[in-house]
Design a protein around this motif. Structure first.
Motif, short mmCIF file in Angstrom:
data_model
loop_
_atom_site.label_atom_id
_atom_site.label_comp_id
_atom_site.label_asym_id
_atom_site.label_seq_id
_atom_site.Cartn_x
_atom_site.Cartn_y
_atom_site.Cartn_z
N LYS A 154 0.83 -1.85 0.11
CA LYS A 154 0.36 -0.07 0.03
C LYS A 154 0.86 1.25 -0.23
O LYS A 154 0.25 2.28 -0.10
CB LYS A 154 -1.50 0.03 1.21
N GLY A 155 2.38 0.74 0.08
CA GLY A 155 3.19 2.31 -0.05
C GLY A 155 4.73 1.91 -0.63
O GLY A 155 4.81 1.50 -1.16
N VAL A 183 5.87 6.42 1.90
CA VAL A 183 6.73 6.09 2.16
C VAL A 183 6.70 5.75 3.73
O VAL A 183 5.84 5.31 5.00
CB VAL A 183 7.76 6.91 3.02
N LEU A 184 6.29 3.88 3.80
CA LEU A 184 5.87 2.78 4.86
C LEU A 184 7.04 1.75 5.62
O LEU A 184 7.37 1.87 6.70
CB LEU A 184 5.15 2.06 4.19
N ARG A 185 8.49 2.62 4.70
CA ARG A 185 9.45 1.88 5.20
C ARG A 185 11.11 3.20 4.82
O ARG A 185 11.02 3.18 3.62
CB ARG A 185 9.47 0.54 5.15
N THR A 207 5.99 5.36 8.65
CA THR A 207 6.80 4.81 8.06
C THR A 207 6.90 3.44 9.28
O THR A 207 6.51 3.72 10.72
CB THR A 207 8.69 5.37 8.98
N LYS A 208 7.22 2.21 9.45
CA LYS A 208 6.71 1.30 10.19
C LYS A 208 7.99 0.77 10.52
O LYS A 208 7.81 -0.17 11.51
CB LYS A 208 5.90 -0.32 9.28
N TYR A 209 9.06 0.43 10.26
CA TYR A 209 10.61 0.00 10.67
C TYR A 209 11.34 0.61 9.54
O TYR A 209 11.55 1.15 8.27
CB TYR A 209 10.05 -1.57 9.70
#
Length: 595
Positions: free
Chosen positions: A147-148, A222-224, A303-305
């Motif tokens: 999704k990102g 941005v997810l990571r 951001t997840k990680y």
């Protein structure tokens, strides 16, 4: 034997492609010994007529017993004359029946230059296979990554050609410039904000600027966030601190900074740039603040990680990453080197201190030399152990046999077995053999440091001054990090003691003596800061010995540590500092020309 299964509480694979990848991992690890036997047989069969294997009278045998009884364990120095022949243009089947396609330059060095690791074209396929397994595992633990996007700071480094015309370059530069990367198929779970043109730009400033600019434009997607090493991600944050005004101006006007002159970048950015005053205002409001704590989640809120290597020498950067990210999970996905890609982390969301990698038995033939941490050099008289026969809790040095012709090659990595996945072991990276100092991809050993100190101390002769003792540490509180060398001096004529300028020249002399990887980090990559000498009071190293003895060290066996990291020792040294001096110039470095 500790055994676990590849699963997570989050449920099934994200898609059919992931299911096939996870099934492949299960098959490889369940049948690890049979896969290893097949890999060795294939390597020995295809390379049977090479000069190297004929040298040891293997006679076409492909079984383990013959291999182990006849082929010796070797180091890079043992193979260097053969490798140099290939580099000079000898195209006969020396190490590999398949043509050597290029050399991958190792971050380790030999005689001050990067090691040349021979490789063959099909190794790109093997490396790509391992890359293809990373996201299927990650998707088990972190749903929704389709999704990102990922903001990854990826760079190419200088490359050169050997006298025989073969390319010599770092393994990641080789991969990024290959069609495997440049024409990779679209994968919704693995989309980058950085355009290929920015990643492939050899100018580190233009590359970083463009990647940061694209990451800011797509901040909510941005997810990571990631880089290869933890130090690289921190360098990107420092770059933002230094350049946010120019970046915000580009976003405000929808135009590209004239410092970015690369035509490929300007062409691709013409499709990205658009005026966005609201985003520009936001970036300015966040970056103008003195407090940069949690800046990563402030700028990139979804951001997840963080995906960075934080094992080995990179563990020293964990507190700083926590400060900038608010303690986001730090994910180490894979274990690889220039010689070979080894394996992956099947529990990527674990704590950095618990990171273990599972060796994939199809990548090469793996053996393990038992390592005795209590021995002065870790030497062990034990025989090499096969992949499936290592024991939990024990340490080993990794030894590999590759399709490209490295046979029973000592990689120099010390690993500790932490468990098994099916019949394939998990390993924790303990350290690189003999490495004393490391900031980024540099690796400086005790002999190199000794040589650097001796070379620099020659500048003190005119002042009738000598270096009595020294030690060092890698200071990662600065960005980029830098080497700190503590010197205790014997000044025989107080009226003619070394000046600040002379000690600054000593800093530069040390840098010019250090290996080419260090000097490249200083000059081309800006990944290492200027070397610092801290002159301490006379008697400091006697106090250091007294402290060690008070903690149980033997006075007869005490040796001054050439590198320190224990906080009380650092505090003792810093409390005795008389003066500090930094290298004021860049050391000599040009892309290596292979002789």
């Amino acid at each position: 034997m500790a055994v676990d299964t590849l699963c997570s509480p989050l449920g099934p694979p994200a898609c059919e492609k992931d299911a096939k990848a996870l099934q492949f991992i299960e098959e490889m690890t369940r049948n690890a010994d049979a896969v290893q036997e097949s890999v060795l047989s294939e390597i020995l069969t295809r390379n049977a007529q090479t000069e190297y294997l004929r040298l040891y009278n293997l006679g076409g045998a492909t079984d383990r017993e013959s291999f182990k009884s006849k082929i010796p364990m070797v180091t890079y120095e043992d193979l260097q004359p053969i490798i140099q022949r290939i580099a000079n243009g000898d195209r006969s089947p020396i190490l590999s029946a398949h043509p050597i396609s290029e050399f991958l330059t190792s971050s380790g060095t030999s005689a001050g230059e990067r090691k040349l690791m021979p490789t063959i074209r099909e190794e790109l396929d093997r490396r790509q296979l391992l890359y293809s397994l990373l996201m299927p595992v990650m998707n088990l633990y972190m749903p929704g990554l389709d999704k990102g996007k990922g903001l990854y700071f990826l760079f190419v480094k200088s490359e050169t050609k050997t006298p025989g015309g073969l390319m010599a370059r770092p393994v990641l530069t080789s991969y990024y410039k290959s069609d495997h990367f440049k024409t990779r198929a679209f994968d919704p779970y693995n989309v980058y904000t950085s355009p290929n043109e920015a990643i492939l730009c050899p100018d580190s400033f233009q590359s970083m600027y463009t990647q940061m600019l694209c990451g800011l434009y797509e901040r909510e997607q941005v997810l990571r966030l990631g880089a290869i090493f933890a130090s690289g991600l921190l360098r990107a944050i420092r770059f933002l601190q230094l350049n946010w005004r120019e970046l915000a101006q580009d976003i405000r006007t929808g135009t590209l900074n004239p410092k970015i002159s690369d035509p490929d970048i300007r062409g691709c950015m013409a499709r990205v740039l658009r005026p966005n005053p609201k985003l520009s205002d936001f970036i300015e409001s966040e970056c103008v603040k003195d407090n940069w704590e949690r800046i990563i989640t402030r700028i990139w809120p979804n951001t997840k990680y963080l995906e960075v290597i934080v094992t080995g020498a990179m563990a020293q950067y964990i507190p700083t990453l926590d400060y900038y990210s608010g303690g986001l999970p730090k994910v180490c996905t894979m274990y690889a080197s220039s010689e070979c890609y080894f394996g992956l982390n099947l529990n990527p969301m674990c704590k950095p201190s618990e990171v273990s990698y599972t060796i994939m038995p199809n990548m090469a033939y793996f053996e393990f030399l038992p390592h005795d941490p209590k021995s002065p050099n870790g030497a062990s008289k034990d025989k090499l152990v096969d992949l499936v026969n290592v024991e939990v809790g024990k340490e080993y040095e990794l030894v590999i046999t590759t399709y490209a012709g490295l046979c029973r090659y000592r990689v120099g990595d010390i690993l500790q077995v932490t468990g098994f996945h099916n019949s394939a072991p998990h390993f924790r990276f303990v350290r690189r053999q003999n490495v004393l100092l490391s900031i980024d991809s540099d690796k400086t050993d005790e002999a190199e440091l000794q040589s650097a100190v001796e070379n620099a101390s020659k500048l003190l002769k005119d002042f009738n001054t000598t270096v009595v003792e020294y030690t060092s540490y890698a200071d990662t509180n600065t960005i980029p990090g830098h080497y700190v060398i503590y010197w205790e001096l014997l000044v025989k004529d107080s009226g003619n003691s070394p000046t600040n300028d002379v000690l600054e020249q000593c800093c530069l002399a040390m840098e010019n003596t250090l290996n080419s990887v260090y000097r490249q980090g200083r000059v081309e990559c800006n990944s290492i800061g200027p070397l610092e000498i801290r002159v301490v009071k006379n008697g400091t190293f006697e106090e250091l010995m007294d402290y060690a003895i008070s903690r149980g060290a033997s006075i007869n066996q005490y040796k001054v540590p050439r590198c320190v990291s224990f906080t009380p020792i650092m505090e003792l040294l810093d409390s005795r500092v008389l003066s500090t001096h930094f290298s004021q110039s860049l050391p000599h470095w040009t892309p290596e020309r292979r002789r």
